[in-house]
Design a protein around this motif. Structure first.
Motif, PDB file in Angstrom:
ATOM      1  N   UNK A  95       0.798  -1.224   0.000  1.00  0.00           N
ATOM      2  CA  UNK A  95       0.000   0.000   0.000  1.00  0.00           C
ATOM      3  C   UNK A  95       0.826   1.267   0.000  1.00  0.00           C
ATOM      4  N   UNK A  96       2.133   1.143  -0.292  1.00  0.00           N
ATOM      5  CA  UNK A  96       2.995   2.322  -0.255  1.00  0.00           C
ATOM      6  C   UNK A  96       2.581   3.373  -1.273  1.00  0.00           C
ATOM      7  N   UNK A  97       2.377   2.944  -2.528  1.00  0.00           N
ATOM      8  CA  UNK A  97       2.084   3.935  -3.557  1.00  0.00           C
ATOM      9  C   UNK A  97       0.684   4.503  -3.365  1.00  0.00           C
ATOM     10  N   UNK A  98      -0.242   3.649  -2.874  1.00  0.00           N
ATOM     11  CA  UNK A  98      -1.584   4.185  -2.664  1.00  0.00           C
ATOM     12  C   UNK A  98      -1.563   5.214  -1.530  1.00  0.00           C
ATOM     13  N   UNK A  99      -0.740   4.941  -0.493  1.00  0.00           N
ATOM     14  CA  UNK A  99      -0.608   5.912   0.589  1.00  0.00           C
ATOM     15  C   UNK A  99      -0.020   7.216   0.094  1.00  0.00           C
ATOM     16  N   UNK A 136       3.852   6.511   4.753  1.00  0.00           N
ATOM     17  CA  UNK A 136       4.232   6.091   6.098  1.00  0.00           C
ATOM     18  C   UNK A 136       3.002   5.642   6.894  1.00  0.00           C
ATOM     19  N   UNK A 137       1.923   6.417   6.800  1.00  0.00           N
ATOM     20  CA  UNK A 137       0.725   6.077   7.581  1.00  0.00           C
ATOM     21  C   UNK A 137       0.097   4.771   7.104  1.00  0.00           C
ATOM     22  N   UNK A 138      -0.009   4.615   5.784  1.00  0.00           N
ATOM     23  CA  UNK A 138      -0.592   3.379   5.260  1.00  0.00           C
ATOM     24  C   UNK A 138       0.302   2.190   5.614  1.00  0.00           C
ATOM     25  N   UNK A 139       1.642   2.421   5.479  1.00  0.00           N
ATOM     26  CA  UNK A 139       2.591   1.366   5.825  1.00  0.00           C
ATOM     27  C   UNK A 139       2.425   0.950   7.287  1.00  0.00           C
ATOM     28  N   UNK A 140       2.263   1.946   8.161  1.00  0.00           N
ATOM     29  CA  UNK A 140       2.095   1.672   9.592  1.00  0.00           C
ATOM     30  C   UNK A 140       0.864   0.793   9.826  1.00  0.00           C
ATOM     31  N   UNK A 141      -0.204   1.130   9.116  1.00  0.00           N
ATOM     32  CA  UNK A 141      -1.434   0.349   9.243  1.00  0.00           C
ATOM     33  C   UNK A 141      -1.190  -1.085   8.794  1.00  0.00           C
ATOM     34  N   UNK A 159      -3.058  -5.234   2.198  1.00  0.00           N
ATOM     35  CA  UNK A 159      -2.414  -4.202   1.384  1.00  0.00           C
ATOM     36  C   UNK A 159      -3.275  -3.811   0.198  1.00  0.00           C
ATOM     37  N   UNK A 160      -3.864  -4.811  -0.461  1.00  0.00           N
ATOM     38  CA  UNK A 160      -4.714  -4.540  -1.627  1.00  0.00           C
ATOM     39  C   UNK A 160      -5.970  -3.774  -1.212  1.00  0.00           C
ATOM     40  N   UNK A 161      -6.531  -4.158  -0.040  1.00  0.00           N
ATOM     41  CA  UNK A 161      -7.722  -3.464   0.451  1.00  0.00           C
ATOM     42  C   UNK A 161      -7.420  -1.993   0.734  1.00  0.00           C
ATOM     43  N   UNK A 162      -6.253  -1.735   1.335  1.00  0.00           N
ATOM     44  CA  UNK A 162      -5.863  -0.348   1.600  1.00  0.00           C
ATOM     45  C   UNK A 162      -5.723   0.422   0.297  1.00  0.00           C
ATOM     46  N   UNK A 163      -5.169  -0.233  -0.727  1.00  0.00           N
ATOM     47  CA  UNK A 163      -5.010   0.417  -2.025  1.00  0.00           C
ATOM     48  C   UNK A 163      -6.373   0.777  -2.596  1.00  0.00           C
ATOM     49  N   UNK A 164      -7.344  -0.139  -2.452  1.00  0.00           N
ATOM     50  CA  UNK A 164      -8.689   0.125  -2.958  1.00  0.00           C
ATOM     51  C   UNK A 164      -9.318   1.303  -2.218  1.00  0.00           C
TER      52      UNK A 164
END
Lengths: 341, 260
Positions: A95-99, A136-141, A159-164
């Protein structure tokens, strides 16, 4: 393959990398001869002052950025593919790029949509900080989720769910944004290797070095993971500690690259496959340096093409990596008829 | 056999999961050179027992000692130097060569990069020689049959140079020839290398013929004894409903009840 052969291959790879490094610097909207390029890089004075200026302030930093982004993304892609035992994994599955996208979208488009005013003046640092903070925040999650998960596959889905999720928020922001802001965001999402100041480049280099050192320390356990998590554990590998090490390494590498150069998608996914199709091994002690060199070389080639030598135009780097790289991977897979993973 | 120094001893052990007891009050000791089969019906707790003694699953209560040291006080790396495991149906990278798989067994002993030194290479060669798969060394795993793969993973366990080898249903997916082959191989290895070899199996007839001892897990209890004593104690007759399968003492084997 014995040690001597390996060394020869890596030396050859290094030379090819150097060659494309020089080609990358000498080609562009203004063509600079090879000898002038070499002289200038070695610190000798050259006749054409403006060429020297272009090389020092524009092309050399850009070529270095290409090397750092290409190699960093490719190595993190390799680590993710082994950790998740999934050929579709890449540096951005966490989810790095989505974050980063969310952070940048909020800064560029959010102010207008959420607070009713828009400011189109953004320094590059605003974008970098927004991207870093977002990833950073998404990564932390994702990492905190990874500590609760027993099996690694679950982290992939999270990770995929966070990206969505973040993608949806970006969509909403885009929907309500005026066209100039939307264009600015879209341009960021294309990725860009130029525009890095010496200071930014040195920060990127520092992150790259730390990320790669952490990667070195995870090579042994990545090799053990080739037999699956059960075997790795039975051979004394501490799964959770190792998983954390690999995730942190990827976050530092891919996170810093995304912050400085935007979300460059293709390299991290494709280069490990490219190398596995060329070198028939799964040993990470061989794969890691090979992927490193290949990632850097591929990025240099793609950047050279993106500059459209001899013309004033440049293409978005994100598009070039895919247009140029995807057919190669497809061709290699078709030629071998199967993907051994 | 030196009864005084068991490699592995278990006392009053209860195994299971947080909300489920699988078997209780297990006490047994395992010595070197012993080939031991763990038998029981599906779900009886064979795998749970093996996972507990390898430290993969926390015990509920009781005591597990390896070479007189409490299991829970050993690090995963220390356990890896005492016990090696052969899993059934593991998903692994088929792109690895046989040599690479066996060499990974040296993992607990190699440096931070996992490079092999001379001693490691010797151990790998010796493991390949013992299993007689030296000619396969450079083959990729995707070129091997199931039977060959099983040998490779047993060689990997040997290269780990542990006192105990634990195998989870090593004869799964194998034809009768390879089943018998693996059993004989394990028997030979236990004699030759003086290791204790413990494995879960559904091949009761083969186990009764070849194993030194059998751990029978049934109805939340575990019994360890030699095949002869188990047959005498008539405990095997209770394993399956007698209208379907009966134990024939004369031939020392299970037979399907053909009366309708």
């Amino acid at each position: 393959m014995n040690l001597r052969n390996k060394l020869i291959y890596f030396l050859l790879g290094g030379l090819i990398l150097l060659l494309f490094f020089l080609i990358n610097i000498s080609l562009g909207s203004v063509s600079i001869s090879f000898s002038e390029t070499l002289k200038s890089l070695l610190g000798q004075p050259i006749e054409n002052q403006s060429n020297a200026y272009i090389i020092k302030n524009y092309r050399f930093p850009k070529a270095l950025t290409s090397i750092l982004t290409g190699s960093g993304l490719a190595v993190s892609g390799l680590m993710m593919q082994t950790l998740f035992r999934n050929p579709l994994a890449g540096p951005y599955v966490l989810g790095l790029s989505s974050g980063a996208s969310l952070g940048v979208a909020l800064v560029i488009m959010g102010s207008g949509v959420l607070f009713g005013f828009s400011s189109l003046v953004f320094s590059s640092w605003n974008i970098i900080i927004a991207a870093s903070l977002g990833s950073f925040l998404v990564m932390l999650a994702v990492i905190s989720a990874s500590f609760r998960m027993k099996n690694t596959m679950g982290i992939l889905i999270i990770g995929i769910m966070f990206a969505a999720l973040t993608g949806a928020i970006v969509n909403i922001l885009s929907y309500f944004s005026p066209s100039e802001e939307l264009q600015k965001y879209v341009f960021w999402s294309f990725g860009s290797l130029g525009n890095l100041s010496a200071q930014e480049l040195s920060i990127l280099f520092l992150c790259w070095t730390i990320g790669l050192i952490l990667c070195l320390f995870s090579l042994k356990s990545l090799n053990a993971l080739l037999l699956g998590e059960n075997y790795a554990k039975s051979m004394g590998i501490q799964l959770k500690k190792n998983r954390f090490l690999v995730i942190i390494s990827t976050c530092i590498l891919a996170g810093s690259i995304t912050a400085f150069a935007g979300p460059i998608a293709f390299v991290g996914l494709a280069v490990p496959h490219l190398i596995r199709l060329i070198i028939p091994t799964s040993n990470h002690l061989v794969l890691m340096p090979a992927v490193l060199i290949a990632g850097a070389t591929l990025m240099l080639i793609c950047d050279t093409i993106a500059q459209l030598p001899g013309s004033e135009l440049t293409l978005p780097i994100n598009a070039v990596t895919s247009i140029f790289g995807a057919p190669i991977v497809i061709w290699l897979i078709l030629r071998k008829r199967k993907l051994v993973f | 056999m030196n009864k005084k120094n068991p490699i592995l001893s278990v006392k009053n052990l209860n195994i299971g999961y947080p909300n489920k007891l699988i078997a209780n009050n297990i006490s047994l000791s395992i010595h070197k050179k012993e080939l031991i089969a763990v038998i029981g019906i599906n779900g009886a707790g064979k795998s749970t027992f093996l996972k507990t003694i390898t430290g993969d699953l926390p015990k509920k209560s009781g005591e597990i000692k390896i070479q007189n040291q409490a299991l829970q006080q050993l690090s995963s790396k220390e356990i890896a130097a005492y016990i090696s495991v052969v899993f059934s149906n593991a998903v692994f990278s088929q792109n690895l060569s046989v040599y690479e798989v066996v060499a990974l067994g040296r993992n607990p002993y190699t440096n931070w990069l996992g490079l092999l030194n001379e001693e490691d290479k010797k151990a790998v060669q010796q493991a390949l020689r013992l299993i007689e798969i030296e000619d396969l060394a450079n083959k990729k795993c995707n070129q091997l049959s199931d039977g060959q793969l099983q040998k490779v993973f047993i060689a990997r366990a040997l290269a780990q140079e542990t006192d105990i080898i634990v195998l989870d249903e090593p004869t799964n997916h194998l034809d009768l020839y390879h089943k018998a082959f693996v059993f004989k191989l394990l028997k030979k290895l236990s004699q030759k290398t003086e290791k204790a070899i413990i494995f879960a199996t559904h091949e009761l007839n083969l186990a009764l013929q070849l194993c030194d001892k059998i751990i029978l897990i049934n109805n939340e209890k575990a019994v360890i004894d030699s095949p002869e004593n188990l047959i005498k104690s008539k405990i095997l007759q209770q394993l399956f409903p007698s209208d379907l399968i009966q134990f024939d003492e004369l031939t020392k084997s299970f037979k399907v009840n053909t009366d309708f």
